[in-house]
Design an enzyme around this catalytic site. Structure first.
Site: not given
Lengths: 475, 479
Positions: A78, A153, A177
């Site tokens: 990420k 996210s 997330s």
């Protein structure tokens, strides 16, 4: 070998057997990215050249007799987690072009385990969001339906794994997330206990809630990546100095006598019926496998959302104040020093600005006691709910999200509606528990549904094994 | 006419001389001389994902100070984020102790000019990190983060101080203690020790406080005393004229000797303090406190008392020698070398001779080549009459200059005292013969001539004659 459906553990077995090389697997990922990521848009940065170099090194090391846990396995990270020498944007224009001179602890661990880092995946700006629509760059699309969001996210990391563009990935989970996008994308996502994984090098959103988690196409894949990143790091004072169990060995598939708590507060009026049915069916399935179902209550659940939206923005308001363009990152010109900083900060997106404002307000003199101070007290109550529940049960089973993946744009004008997408996941972040999402079927549109399994502090092995038992029984 | 009572509270910021910064591994460097931004890392630059780790040595230094200032050392320590924006603050918040500091409720006694002492209470001592330094030049602003994250101790007094001179005495006392503990160099010009008084006036007898001003950029204790005195006078003038003091930060202009307005505080600043989530509470247990307490040196007050009682020094001499720990240590080493040389003798030589040489050469006790052992050796040679006092002073001068030992200087210069009675008697006889007039005058009752005659003997012997022997011989010859 069809690399887009091969599991991480199969790839590892294949490389150990010599039937496939890391360079082949890595090239396959890059080819898949070239083929589908134009539509899915899971990566912000693909570091193909570096990845192929790492793959070649891995193959050489294996030829020399090396066999570290993830040797040669292509993994996505990420874009909120630092990889030395690779741009890290955190999904924000305010960090566009920023290249960290350090590896996050988890990346260092991946590298030590021999993993190949393919690239950096899309995220809502500073991990603030539930759909990746808040990314300053682009929205990632759900590989199961390109008109829908992948969740967020960590939507890029979930979509990369679901789309066959990585064998596993790292995300971060501050309020859901990792678990929520795992649910939306039909993959497994683990959010470890706070402190189990070091936050060193992970761009902070809300420091007391942030934790790095892992994605995989299977429970075993998710576990394999988690196994390498778990552990104490003296550079993170909140990291727990506790032994790391052999999580992979804990995947026995035996859950006889496992007490599964089902909290009334998580099956609420107005939730998607298909989701409820799928989750209840999954729980019944766990019972068939020998688990014991226990009705429980987490009475302060309804406070979790407001508490979360006071604590997380409050911490964020301090964490994000440093992005002024003075030491790193883009800098806008201004009439003077302060004006230049103001113009630079205009690079923040709306949702980030909204949360900075919320958090600043909650901490302000005269409001602190009523908002932030009270939220801390309520957080203790929520935490205690879990501790009490875990006196009776070993795991808690709930839906991961109230709905399946929603349409892109459906909630962008409705911040509160968007916040509700995390209503089942964020209590856990306020507590000292761990949790995961494992696929438990699809709705009538063929969209994945996730079962959330929550475990007590540092009981990752318990929830991973329960998820493994469930997953294996479906094969 | 109303009499006004000045009320002063002092905030002292002291950088700690730990090896590394408060929360990262960067070296603590001289922020005046080190090239800008050479002692920085991703942590103290506030890069994304970087986390603080508490520096154990800095905590130990802080515990030392808290103990030395008679504070209750707190077990449960919490760090908080103090949020404010300024380009020299890399994270846009300062990590500091807010509600639960390391030390509470301490005190120090200060010496007043009258010779009396006065107790000043200390409200709190807390740990925090320093900021970087911002400079403006040619229309641009430059920032140096070398100092960012350097451990900083804030010492806050109660408003027990009532004059500029008391403020100065308090500041000097705190600095002396910090230097004794080896945690701060006390160099105010370099800004490693920063003293900021809050000053207000109230009618004598009143129990409420008046509006206060805060004084900044005081780079010496003289400036502290004079700035505070000026501010008291300024406020008094305003109040007597029926005006109101404005709450503000004022600077001290060192050459004009006045204070000037820097920043008016219209409303209290809102720092939005909250507990630093990156640092769990720091538990300082009794065992740790005890262990640190055992490493404390003898503190200034105790040393001062002991010098007077054990060494029989005057209060003045004791204070001069105990002022600086390095001087005190040097002196105490000298005292142990030879029990035949009294501490009082050593003190006299250090204060009257050695300090003069050091002042002239602008050297500190650490920089001189004479060792305590060498000084005592010299004093031994005087005591056993190898040389006389006068020669002793000359020898010391040369030792200071050249680094040679007393023995080698005495040998090479032939300064050994003439104690050969026959030889001296001959010289005396010759002199008396040459100065018959003087002898006659002496016998006629002019006793002053005796001094002249002794001088003549010393001149003839180039100062090497044993003075007592010369005296005896003259007495005998003139009888």
């Amino acid at each position: 070998m069809d690399f887009s459906t091969t599991t991480l553990t199969d790839l590892r077995d294949g490389m150990r057997a010599g039937s496939v090389s890391s360079v082949q697997a890595t090239q396959a990922m890059l080819d898949q990215i070239a083929a589908v990521d134009g539509d899915i848009k899971s990566y912000i940065t693909v570091s193909g050249e570096i990845a192929l170099q790492q793959a070649a090194v891995a193959d050489q090391r294996r030829a020399d007799g090396d066999d570290t846990p993830l040797l040669g396995v292509p993994i996505a990270v990420k874009d909120i987690i630092a990889v030395d020498g690779v741009q890290m944007t955190a999904g924000s224009k305010i960090l566009e072009g920023f290249v960290p001179p350090y590896d996050a602890f988890v990346v260092q661990k991946l590298k030590e385990a021999g993993a190949v880092i393919i690239g950096k995946t899309n995220t809502d700006e500073f991990a603030m969001g539930s759909s990746t629509e808040n990314s300053a760059y682009f929205t990632t699309r759900n590989p199961h339906d390109l008109s829908r969001v992948p969740g967020g996210s960590s939507g890029g990391s979930a979509a990369a794994v679901a789309g066959g563009m990585a064998f596993g990935s790292l995300g971060s989970d501050t309020g859901g997330s990792v678990r929520q996008p795992a649910s939306f994308c039909g993959v497994v996502g683990l959010r470890p206990t706070y402190g189990r994984v070091s936050r060193w090098g992970v761009t902070a959103f809300a420091s007391s809630l942030d934790q790095v988690g892992t994605f995989g196409r299977t429970v075993a894949d998710t576990t394999a990546v988690f196994q390498t990143i778990a552990g104490y790091d003296r550079r993170d004072s909140t990291s727990l100095n506790r032994p790391v169990p052999n999580y992979e060995a804990a995947l026995t598939g035996n859950i006889k006598g496992l007490r599964v708590g089902v909290p009334a507060e998580y099956f609420v009026e107005g939730m998607d019926e298909e989701v409820e049915t799928a989750v209840r069916t999954a729980i019944a399935h766990l019972e068939k496998l020998g688990a014991e179902r226990v009705e429980i209550s987490l009475p302060h659940t309804r406070y979790a959302l407001p508490v979360y939206y006071l604590i997380a923005p409050a911490e964020a308001s301090a964490n994000l104040a440093r992005y002024d363009g003075i030491r790193y990152g883009p800098r806008r010109k201004g009439e003077n020093m302060i004006d230049a900083v103001k113009k630079t900060r205009a690079l923040f997106g709306d949702e980030v600005k909204r949360r900075i404002m919320l958090g600043t307000y909650a901490l302000s003199a005269g409001y602190y006691d009523a908002y932030y101070g009270r939220a801390l007290k309520a957080r203790t109550l929520i935490k205690n709910d879990f501790l009490t529940a875990f006196e009776q049960v070993d795991v808690i089973a709930t839906p991961t999200a109230p709905t399946t993946a929603f349409k892109i744009g459906a909630k962008t004008d409705d911040p509160l509606g968007m916040y509700l997408a995390d209503v089942f996941t964020l209590s856990l972040n306020l507590s000292a528990s761990c949790g995961l999402s494992v696929p438990c079927g699809t709705d009538s549109d063929g969209l994945p549904i996730g079962l959330q399994l929550i475990g007590n502090t540092l009981q990752e092995a318990t929830i991973l094994n329960a998820a493994y038992a469930y997953e294996q029984s479906l094969l | 006419m109303i009499t006004y009572e000045p009320i002063i509270g002092l905030e002292i910021h002291a950088e700690l001389m730990s090896k590394s910064k408060m929360f990262c591994g960067c070296k603590v460097v001289d922020s005046v001389t080190a090239p800008p931004n050479t002692a920085v890392c991703p942590v103290c630059l506030g890069m994304p994902g970087m986390l603080p780790v508490i520096n154990r040595q800095a905590v130990e230094f802080s515990i030392k100070v808290a103990i030395a200032l008679n504070c209750d050392v707190q077990h449960h320590n919490i760090f908080a984020r103090k949020n404010y924006f300024y380009p020299d603050l890399a994270k846009a918040y300062q990590v500091t102790q807010y509600e639960q500091p390391i030390g509470l409720n301490g005190w120090v006694d200060i010496e007043l000019g009258t010779g009396e002492t006065k107790r000043i209470r200390i409200r709190r001592v807390h740990m925090e990190e320093d900021t970087g330094k911002l400079t403006h030049e040619n229309g641009r602003s430059l920032v140096d983060y070398n100092r960012a994250g350097v451990p900083l101790l804030e010492i806050v007094s109660e408003p027990d101080i009532h004059s500029g001179e008391e403020a100065r005495a308090y500041g000097i006392k705190i600095r002396r203690i910090l230097r004794y503990l080896g945690v701060n160099s006390g160099d105010m010009e370099k800004g490693v020790l920063r003293v900021e008084p809050n000053i207000s006036l109230r009618p004598m007898g009143s129990t409420t406080f008046g509006t206060r001003t805060e004084l900044k950029n005081l780079n010496s204790f003289r400036a502290l005393a004079d700035g505070s005195a000026y501010e008291i006078m300024r406020q008094e003038t305003i109040l007597r004229a029926g005006g109101a003091v404005v709450q503000e930060t004022r600077g001290w202009h060192d050459s004009k000797r006045i204070t000037f307005s820097q920043r008016v505080k219209e409303e209290a600043e809102d720092y939005r303090y909250f507990d630093e989530p990156d640092l769990p509470p720091l538990f300082v247990d009794e065992e740790w406190i005890t262990a640190v307490a055992q490493t404390l040196p003898e503190l200034p007050d105790a040393k001062l008392a002991r010098y007077q009682i054990e060494y029989d020094l005057s209060p003045y001499d004791a204070a001069v020698l105990a002022d600086e720990i390095r001087v005190a240590t040097w002196f105490e080493t000298a005292v142990t070398v030879n029990s035949a040389i009294t501490p009082k003798t050593i003190a006299n030589w250090v204060i009257n001779a050695l300090f003069r040489l050091m002042n002239n050469a602008k050297l500190t006790i650490d920089e001189i080549s004479i060792t305590p052992e060498q000084l005592v050796e010299l004093l031994g040679l005087i005591a056993d009459q190898t040389i006389n006092q006068n020669s002793g002073r000359k020898v010391l001068d040369e030792m200071f200059e050249t680094g040679k030992t007393a023995v080698s200087i005495i040998e090479s210069k032939g300064l050994t005292q003439i104690s050969d009675e026959d030889a001296l008697a001959a010289i005396v006889a010759q002199l008396l013969a040459d100065n018959a007039d003087s002898v006659a005058a002496y016998c006629g009752g002019n006793k002053k001539v005796r001094g002249f005659l002794i001088g003549q003997v010393m001149r003839a012997t180039k100062g090497k004659a044993n003075p007592r022997l010369v005296n005896d011989l003259l007495t005998k010859a003139l009888a």
